[in-house]
Design a protein around this motif. Structure first.
Motif, PDB file in Angstrom:
ATOM      1  N   ILE A 104      42.530 115.528   2.116  1.00  0.00           N
ATOM      2  CA  ILE A 104      42.453 114.453   3.100  1.00  0.00           C
ATOM      3  C   ILE A 104      41.345 113.503   2.677  1.00  0.00           C
ATOM      4  CG2 ILE A 104      42.093 113.882   5.520  1.00  0.00           C
ATOM      5  CD1 ILE A 104      43.135 116.650   6.223  1.00  0.00           C
ATOM      6  N   THR A 105      41.684 112.246   2.505  1.00  0.00           N
ATOM      7  CA  THR A 105      40.751 111.268   1.950  1.00  0.00           C
ATOM      8  C   THR A 105      40.010 110.509   3.058  1.00  0.00           C
ATOM      9  OG1 THR A 105      42.248 109.378   1.911  1.00  0.00           O
ATOM     10  CG2 THR A 105      42.421 110.965   0.096  1.00  0.00           C
ATOM     11  N   ASP A 106      39.014 109.741   2.633  1.00  0.00           N
ATOM     12  CA  ASP A 106      38.299 108.811   3.525  1.00  0.00           C
ATOM     13  C   ASP A 106      38.834 107.392   3.370  1.00  0.00           C
ATOM     14  OD1 ASP A 106      36.559 110.747   4.574  1.00  0.00           O
ATOM     15  OD2 ASP A 106      35.194 110.538   2.877  1.00  0.00           O
ATOM     16  N   ASP A 107      40.031 107.253   2.822  1.00  0.00           N
ATOM     17  CA  ASP A 107      40.567 105.917   2.554  1.00  0.00           C
ATOM     18  C   ASP A 107      40.800 105.106   3.825  1.00  0.00           C
ATOM     19  OD1 ASP A 107      40.548 106.474  -0.167  1.00  0.00           O
ATOM     20  OD2 ASP A 107      42.624 107.190  -0.192  1.00  0.00           O
ATOM     21  N   TYR A 108      40.847 105.767   4.967  1.00  0.00           N
ATOM     22  CA  TYR A 108      41.075 105.082   6.235  1.00  0.00           C
ATOM     23  C   TYR A 108      39.844 104.298   6.705  1.00  0.00           C
ATOM     24  CZ  TYR A 108      38.181 108.511   8.664  1.00  0.00           C
ATOM     25  OH  TYR A 108      37.119 109.281   9.093  1.00  0.00           O
ATOM     26  N   LEU A 109      38.674 104.619   6.192  1.00  0.00           N
ATOM     27  CA  LEU A 109      37.432 104.051   6.725  1.00  0.00           C
ATOM     28  C   LEU A 109      37.398 102.530   6.615  1.00  0.00           C
ATOM     29  CD1 LEU A 109      34.827 106.654   5.381  1.00  0.00           C
ATOM     30  CD2 LEU A 109      35.635 106.371   7.749  1.00  0.00           C
ATOM     31  N   ALA A 110      37.970 101.986   5.539  1.00  0.00           N
ATOM     32  CA  ALA A 110      37.949 100.532   5.342  1.00  0.00           C
ATOM     33  C   ALA A 110      38.784  99.786   6.369  1.00  0.00           C
ATOM     34  CB  ALA A 110      38.437 100.198   3.934  1.00  0.00           C
ATOM     35  N   LEU A 111      39.579 100.492   7.151  1.00  0.00           N
ATOM     36  CA  LEU A 111      40.466  99.863   8.115  1.00  0.00           C
ATOM     37  C   LEU A 111      39.835  99.768   9.504  1.00  0.00           C
ATOM     38  CD1 LEU A 111      42.236 100.817   5.720  1.00  0.00           C
ATOM     39  CD2 LEU A 111      44.031 101.343   7.374  1.00  0.00           C
ATOM     40  N   LEU A 112      38.694 100.398   9.699  1.00  0.00           N
ATOM     41  CA  LEU A 112      38.073 100.451  11.017  1.00  0.00           C
ATOM     42  C   LEU A 112      37.433  99.115  11.379  1.00  0.00           C
ATOM     43  CD1 LEU A 112      36.421 103.996  10.816  1.00  0.00           C
ATOM     44  CD2 LEU A 112      38.646 103.371  11.796  1.00  0.00           C
ATOM     45  N   ASP A 113      37.189  98.936  12.660  1.00  0.00           N
ATOM     46  CA  ASP A 113      36.576  97.710  13.156  1.00  0.00           C
ATOM     47  C   ASP A 113      35.254  97.432  12.454  1.00  0.00           C
ATOM     48  OD1 ASP A 113      38.685  97.485  14.856  1.00  0.00           O
ATOM     49  OD2 ASP A 113      37.583  98.034  16.686  1.00  0.00           O
ATOM     50  N   GLY A 114      34.988  96.152  12.221  1.00  0.00           N
ATOM     51  CA  GLY A 114      33.724  95.747  11.619  1.00  0.00           C
ATOM     52  C   GLY A 114      33.778  95.584  10.119  1.00  0.00           C
ATOM     53  N   ASN A 115      34.865  96.008   9.477  1.00  0.00           N
ATOM     54  CA  ASN A 115      35.011  95.862   8.033  1.00  0.00           C
ATOM     55  C   ASN A 115      35.681  94.529   7.695  1.00  0.00           C
ATOM     56  OD1 ASN A 115      34.053  98.412   6.747  1.00  0.00           O
ATOM     57  ND2 ASN A 115      35.528  99.316   8.167  1.00  0.00           N
ATOM     58  N   PRO A 116      35.641  94.114   6.426  1.00  0.00           N
ATOM     59  CA  PRO A 116      36.342  92.888   6.034  1.00  0.00           C
ATOM     60  C   PRO A 116      37.847  92.991   6.318  1.00  0.00           C
ATOM     61  CG  PRO A 116      34.796  93.575   4.322  1.00  0.00           C
ATOM     62  CD  PRO A 116      34.864  94.698   5.320  1.00  0.00           C
ATOM     63  N   SER A 117      38.472  91.854   6.418  1.00  0.00           N
ATOM     64  CA  SER A 117      39.900  91.810   6.702  1.00  0.00           C
ATOM     65  C   SER A 117      40.705  92.433   5.557  1.00  0.00           C
ATOM     66  CB  SER A 117      40.347  90.367   6.898  1.00  0.00           C
ATOM     67  OG  SER A 117      41.736  90.297   7.149  1.00  0.00           O
ATOM     68  N   THR A 118      41.661  93.279   5.903  1.00  0.00           N
ATOM     69  CA  THR A 118      42.539  93.919   4.921  1.00  0.00           C
ATOM     70  C   THR A 118      43.960  93.915   5.454  1.00  0.00           C
ATOM     71  OG1 THR A 118      42.107  96.110   5.865  1.00  0.00           O
ATOM     72  CG2 THR A 118      40.746  95.443   3.989  1.00  0.00           C
ATOM     73  N   ALA A 119      44.921  94.110   4.561  1.00  0.00           N
ATOM     74  CA  ALA A 119      46.322  94.167   4.961  1.00  0.00           C
ATOM     75  C   ALA A 119      47.091  95.093   4.030  1.00  0.00           C
ATOM     76  CB  ALA A 119      46.940  92.780   4.940  1.00  0.00           C
ATOM     77  N   PHE A 120      48.131  95.741   4.581  1.00  0.00           N
ATOM     78  CA  PHE A 120      48.965  96.675   3.825  1.00  0.00           C
ATOM     79  C   PHE A 120      50.407  96.443   4.258  1.00  0.00           C
ATOM     80  CE2 PHE A 120      44.803  98.438   4.504  1.00  0.00           C
ATOM     81  CZ  PHE A 120      44.429  98.929   3.262  1.00  0.00           C
ATOM     82  N   GLY A 121      51.299  96.220   3.295  1.00  0.00           N
ATOM     83  CA  GLY A 121      52.660  95.863   3.659  1.00  0.00           C
ATOM     84  C   GLY A 121      53.737  96.649   2.953  1.00  0.00           C
ATOM     85  N   TYR A 122      54.691  97.153   3.749  1.00  0.00           N
ATOM     86  CA  TYR A 122      55.944  97.677   3.192  1.00  0.00           C
ATOM     87  C   TYR A 122      56.872  96.487   3.009  1.00  0.00           C
ATOM     88  CZ  TYR A 122      60.673  99.549   3.122  1.00  0.00           C
ATOM     89  OH  TYR A 122      61.971  99.811   2.782  1.00  0.00           O
ATOM     90  N   ILE A 123      57.334  96.272   1.773  1.00  0.00           N
ATOM     91  CA  ILE A 123      58.237  95.159   1.459  1.00  0.00           C
ATOM     92  C   ILE A 123      59.547  95.753   0.969  1.00  0.00           C
ATOM     93  CG2 ILE A 123      58.563  93.042   0.137  1.00  0.00           C
ATOM     94  CD1 ILE A 123      55.536  92.899  -0.218  1.00  0.00           C
ATOM     95  N   THR A 124      60.608  95.489   1.678  1.00  0.00           N
ATOM     96  CA  THR A 124      61.884  96.158   1.416  1.00  0.00           C
ATOM     97  C   THR A 124      62.343  96.012  -0.025  1.00  0.00           C
ATOM     98  OG1 THR A 124      62.588  95.874   3.705  1.00  0.00           O
ATOM     99  CG2 THR A 124      64.310  96.277   2.067  1.00  0.00           C
ATOM    100  N   ARG A 125      62.337  94.808  -0.554  1.00  0.00           N
ATOM    101  CA  ARG A 125      62.938  94.585  -1.872  1.00  0.00           C
ATOM    102  C   ARG A 125      62.163  95.262  -2.993  1.00  0.00           C
ATOM    103  NH1 ARG A 125      60.615  89.933  -0.244  1.00  0.00           N
ATOM    104  NH2 ARG A 125      59.196  88.769  -1.616  1.00  0.00           N
TER     105      ARG A 125
END
Length: 445
Positions: free
Chosen positions: A291-312
């Motif tokens: 289990i990683t700590d990769d979720y930490l960057a997504l918490l409030d107060g961090n820089p803006s980030t985005a992750f997208g599932y793209i069908t094609r």
């Protein structure tokens, strides 16, 4: 003149002795009392008699390698240059006849001289990757004879010089080929089983664990150690049996090697048992083994980030679970003709907060679901709490997939070590902590 004559007589006699010596050298020098040619002829007869001696023929579990194909079971019945053969290469487990010969060269070998089931393992036309088609699989159809042991015939493959053993077949072995193929769904695993698997070994005093992944397209698996500081890994070929699987190379635990695993239907596990408490188990886990700590960057107060599932680009990613693929297919089935899901994008810490945006092809407008992101530091998950939809309510067509993303148990976040599709973006997966939902995304950072 007399001395010269004597010398000539001695020279002729010496040459004659040497010629006789050479004629008999192979026999005199051989500890077996036979020439190499005579020994090869004897081995040729011996192998032919052996092949024809078994009432129900011979069975071989042939592992071509541990990265392309894995292991395949073949059954053979030999008689007068004709072999009846069946295999579990595919659903066709019928018996086919072809020719074989016992060849003499530097050693004696068994050659399957006309095409039959075993040739599928070396047929270039069967190669699964079009870019590599023509190079062929790594299988063989000629095997070098190395004698017999405990009633088994010992061969080595002509191409890779790996040992291959023929064991006496039973009548059941011919019908068990189809039963072995019935094990395939259990190896792949039902969609109701957890997403994660591990190989756990126990030598009676220490338990070691490996992240275990079957490759469903081929018969092999990869097991990577999850112990801190360890980089040990296995590449294993897999062969099917009516009761489980055989792995090659065998799992080594101390001085013991375990290769035959029995399937346990109630748990979906595959178990192997040695002596003195030594065991190996391939079993499911309800959560990621690491289990990683990769979720930490997504918490409030961090820089803006985005992750997208793209069908094609990501619809065929191997890390999308069947549950996810079914939900996406259901969305498309319930949309009007000409409209389809295009993206599922997670936005964090933007000027408008954090939210999920669903976009579509075909002219349908995007749907926005606003979120509060909460950390579960104990389980290392993120939990999305509902802050309402821009449209005012949950669109019915998105209700099921949205419920998975807002599961109250949260999501595991993991940066994967591969890229996929067209863009070179880093891959992140979002996996439910309480279901078999896992979606694959590109990172936009």
């Amino acid at each position: 003149m007399k001395l010269k004559t004597i010398i000539n007589y001695l020279l002729v006699a010496f040459i004659a002795i040497q010629l006789v010596s050479c004629d008999n050298k192979e026999t005199l020098d051989s500890p077996f009392g036979a020439t190499p040619t005579e020994r090869l002829n004897a081995q040729q007869t011996e192998l032919n008699d052996l092949l024809e001696s078994s009432e129900f023929g011979w069975k071989a579990v042939y592992f071509t390698d541990t990265t392309q194909l894995g292991g395949f079971t073949h059954v053979f019945k030999f008689k007068d240059g004709v072999v009846d053969m069946a295999s579990d290469y595919d659903d066709d487990t019928s018996i086919y006849s072809s020719e074989y010969s016992i060849e003499l060269g530097s050693t004696v070998s068994l050659l399957f001289s006309t095409k039959n089931r075993i040739h599928l393992l070396s047929d270039s036309d069967n190669y699964p990757t079009s870019a590599l088609r023509g190079k062929g699989y790594k299988g063989d159809f000629q095997f070098l004879y190395y004698g017999q042991e405990d009633g088994q015939i010992i061969f080595r493959t002509n191409r890779s010089f790996e040992e291959l053993r023929f064991v006496k077949a039973t009548a059941a072995d011919w019908t068990d080929l189809a039963k072995g193929r019935a094990m395939i769904p259990n190896v792949i695993g039902a969609t109701t089983r957890p997403l994660f698997r591990l190989l756990e070994t126990n030598d009676g005093s220490k338990i070691s664990q490996f992240d275990f992944n079957f490759t469903t397209a081929s018969r092999y698996a990869v097991a990577n150690s999850i112990e801190s500081g360890s980089s040990f890994s296995y590449n294993m070929g897999i062969a099917y049996t009516p009761t489980g699987i055989i792995v090659s190379p065998a799992v080594k635990i101390g001085s013991q090697s375990l290769s035959e695993f029995t399937y346990e239907e109630s748990t979906g596990s595959f178990n192997a048992t040695g002596t003195g408490g030594v065991t190996a188990t391939i079993r499911y886990s309800n959560k990621p083994l690491v289990i990683t700590d990769d979720y930490l960057a997504l918490l409030d107060g961090n820089p803006s980030t985005a992750f997208g599932y793209i069908t094609r680009f990501l619809s065929a990613a191997p890390t999308n679970s069947d549950v996810t693929k079914n939900l996406l297919a259901e969305i498309n089935a319930n949309l009007p003709a000409g409209i389809a899901i295009d993206r599922v994008q997670l936005q964090f810490n933007t000027a408008f907060g954090s939210y999920i945006v669903y976009t579509f092809t075909g002219g349908k407008g995007s749907e926005f679901h606003n979120l509060q992101v909460i950390e579960d530091p104990v389980n290392k998950t993120i939990i999305f709490q509902d802050l309402g939809w821009d449209s005012g309510s949950t669109p019915a067509v998105l209700a099921k997939i949205d419920a998975e993303l807002l599961n109250p148990k949260g999501l595991y976040v993991k940066r994967e070590n591969f890229t996929f599709g067209g863009p070179p973006n880093k891959i992140y997966t979002f996996t439910s902590a309480s279901s078999n939902f896992r979606i694959t995304t590109y990172a936009f950072q």
